[in-house]
Design an enzyme around this catalytic site. Structure first.
Site, PDB file in Angstrom:
ATOM      1  N   ASN A   1       0.803  -1.355   0.156  1.00 41.67           N
ATOM      2  CA  ASN A   1      -0.038  -0.082   0.109  1.00 41.67           C
ATOM      3  C   ASN A   1       0.934   1.335  -0.117  1.00 41.67           C
ATOM      4  OD1 ASN A   1      -1.712   1.995   0.443  1.00 41.67           O
ATOM      5  ND2 ASN A   1      -2.610   1.400   2.495  1.00 41.67           N
TER       6      ASN A   1
ATOM      7  N   LYS B   1      -0.122   4.230  -0.639  1.00 42.15           N
ATOM      8  CA  LYS B   1      -0.522   5.395   0.150  1.00 42.15           C
ATOM      9  C   LYS B   1      -0.531   6.583  -0.445  1.00 42.15           C
ATOM     10  CE  LYS B   1      -0.449   3.258   4.855  1.00 42.15           C
ATOM     11  NZ  LYS B   1      -0.333   3.415   6.200  1.00 42.15           N
TER      12      LYS B   1
ATOM     13  N   HIS C   1      -9.685   1.394   4.620  1.00 43.55           N
ATOM     14  CA  HIS C   1      -8.443   1.511   5.595  1.00 43.55           C
ATOM     15  C   HIS C   1      -8.866   2.447   6.626  1.00 43.55           C
ATOM     16  CE1 HIS C   1      -4.158   2.552   6.527  1.00 43.55           C
ATOM     17  NE2 HIS C   1      -3.919   1.523   6.087  1.00 43.55           N
TER      18      HIS C   1
ATOM     19  N   GLU D   1      -7.118   4.878   7.735  1.00 47.74           N
ATOM     20  CA  GLU D   1      -6.847   6.371   7.478  1.00 47.74           C
ATOM     21  C   GLU D   1      -8.025   6.912   6.647  1.00 47.74           C
ATOM     22  OE1 GLU D   1      -3.043   5.761   5.348  1.00 47.74           O
ATOM     23  OE2 GLU D   1      -2.192   5.097   7.049  1.00 47.74           O
TER      24      GLU D   1
ATOM     25  N   GLU E   1      -5.256  -4.804  10.807  1.00 47.42           N
ATOM     26  CA  GLU E   1      -4.289  -3.696  10.703  1.00 47.42           C
ATOM     27  C   GLU E   1      -4.468  -2.911  12.065  1.00 47.42           C
ATOM     28  OE1 GLU E   1      -2.102  -2.470   6.589  1.00 47.42           O
ATOM     29  OE2 GLU E   1      -4.096  -0.972   7.109  1.00 47.42           O
TER      30      GLU E   1
ATOM     31  N   GLY F   1       2.787   2.759  10.803  1.00 48.15           N
ATOM     32  CA  GLY F   1       3.736   3.475  10.873  1.00 48.15           C
ATOM     33  C   GLY F   1       4.444   3.967  12.063  1.00 48.15           C
TER      34      GLY F   1
ATOM     35  N   SER G   1       3.432  -1.994  10.472  1.00 47.67           N
ATOM     36  CA  SER G   1       4.987  -2.030  10.499  1.00 47.67           C
ATOM     37  C   SER G   1       5.391  -3.242  10.325  1.00 47.67           C
ATOM     38  CB  SER G   1       5.430  -1.518  12.048  1.00 47.67           C
ATOM     39  OG  SER G   1       4.904  -0.226  12.282  1.00 47.67           O
TER      40      SER G   1
HETATM   41  P1  13P Z   1       3.114   0.459   7.739  1.00 47.05           P
HETATM   42  O1  13P Z   1       3.692  -0.785   7.077  1.00 47.05           O
HETATM   43  O2  13P Z   1       3.741   1.818   7.360  1.00 47.05           O
HETATM   44  O3  13P Z   1       2.830   0.472   9.097  1.00 47.05           O
HETATM   45  O4  13P Z   1       1.484   0.762   7.073  1.00 47.05           O
HETATM   46  C1  13P Z   1       0.589  -0.270   7.120  1.00 47.05           C
HETATM   47  C2  13P Z   1      -0.625   0.019   6.405  1.00 47.05           C
HETATM   48  O5  13P Z   1      -1.454   0.984   6.814  1.00 47.05           O
HETATM   49  C3  13P Z   1      -0.884  -0.620   5.197  1.00 47.05           C
HETATM   50  O6  13P Z   1      -2.201  -0.503   4.766  1.00 47.05           O
END
Ligand code: 13P
Length: 258
Positions: free
Chosen positions: A9, A11, A96, A98, A168, A174, A214
């Site tokens: 992803n 983003k 997601h 976010e 997740e 992150g 992560s």
């Molecule tokens: P990270 O791997 O940067 O923690 O992000 C995970 C994520 O949100 C994947 O959709």
């Protein structure tokens, strides 16, 4: 046997040139692949070009990071499932954390998106996960089950390989803090049991359940050793070809969590 999925992803990152270089380097380091699937999830402006770069690359797939559920019309700024297919997408991320946090997506929205995706032959990658506060209040199970039920209740699913679920935990995204393999396995097996309750055991055994939060080159092997973890949804570590190639080329270890 479920085929593992390693999903990237990206983003809201990467220019067209950066994406081109990343895909080229990734394919050099992690192609061909067998016995696993790789799903790249670029932002909208990169879909067509990344899709073209993946043409003919067995076991590589293209996903969007979001979709709207209407077929067409006056919905400024949105993309329909058919438009995503037109760009070459086979999968789409839905719900997601976010999007839930910053764009106020609800379980009901996720339900409409999952339904529209499935009707248009796109595989939803449905994301669920609890916040730190919810985890500390021992609400993980309750939260993820409510998200799962909210998005999937009443959906018609003839085959489990048409659905992917990503667990997740928000506190792990992150932050560099990964859930332990045992912790992730435990929540993911709860999710698989719920899929069995909703859609039957056969489908539950086919659905791929991913862990995200992560994931990096140095923790992928132990996560992939867990019985119910069928892959990873990777954010930050998917933006570097060598790191993500190592994740794609994870080494299967003896199962940890039988
Ligand atoms: P990270 O791997 O940067 O923690 O992000 C995970 C994520 O949100 C994947 O959709």
């Amino acid at each position: 046997m479920r085929t593992p999925i390693l999903a990237a992803n990206w983003k809201m990152n990467l220019s067209r040139r950066e994406a081109k270089n990343l895909v080229e380097d990734l394919l050099k380091a992690a192609y061909p692949v067998s016995g696993r699937e790789v799903v790249l999830c670029p932002s909208f402006h990169l879909l067509t070009e990344v899709g073209a770069a993946l043409q003919g690359r067995a076991n590589y797939f293209l996903a969007a990071q979001n979709v709207y559920w209407k077929e067409s019309g006056a919905y400024t700024g949105e993309l329909s499932p058919a438009m995503l297919r037109d760009c070459g997408c086979t999968h789409v991320i839905i719900g997601h954390s976010e999007r839930r946090a910053y764009f106020h997506e609800t379980d009901k929205d996720c339900h409409s998106k999952v339904e529209a995706a499935m009707q248009n032959n796109l595989v939803p990658i449905l994301c669920v996960g609890e916040s730190l506060e919810q985890r500390e209040a021992d609400k993980t199970r309750e939260v993820v089950l409510a998200q799962l039920q909210g998005a999937l209740k009443g959906q018609s699913l003839s085959s489990g390989d048409r659905l992917v679920i990503a667990y997740e935990p928000i506190w792990a995204i992150g932050t560099g803090k990964t859930d332990t393999p045992e912790g992730a396995e435990q929540t993911i097996s709860v999710l698989r049991q719920e899929v069995a309750t909703m859609f039957g055991e056969r489908i539950a055994q086919q659905v791929r359940l991913l862990y995200g939060g992560s994931v990096k080159a140095d923790n992928i092997d132990s996560l992939m050793a867990c019985t119910n973890i069928d892959g990873a949804l990777v954010g930050g570590a998917s933006l570097k070809a060598d790191g993500f190639a190592r994740i794609v080329n994870y080494q299967a270890q003896a199962s940890l969590a039988n």
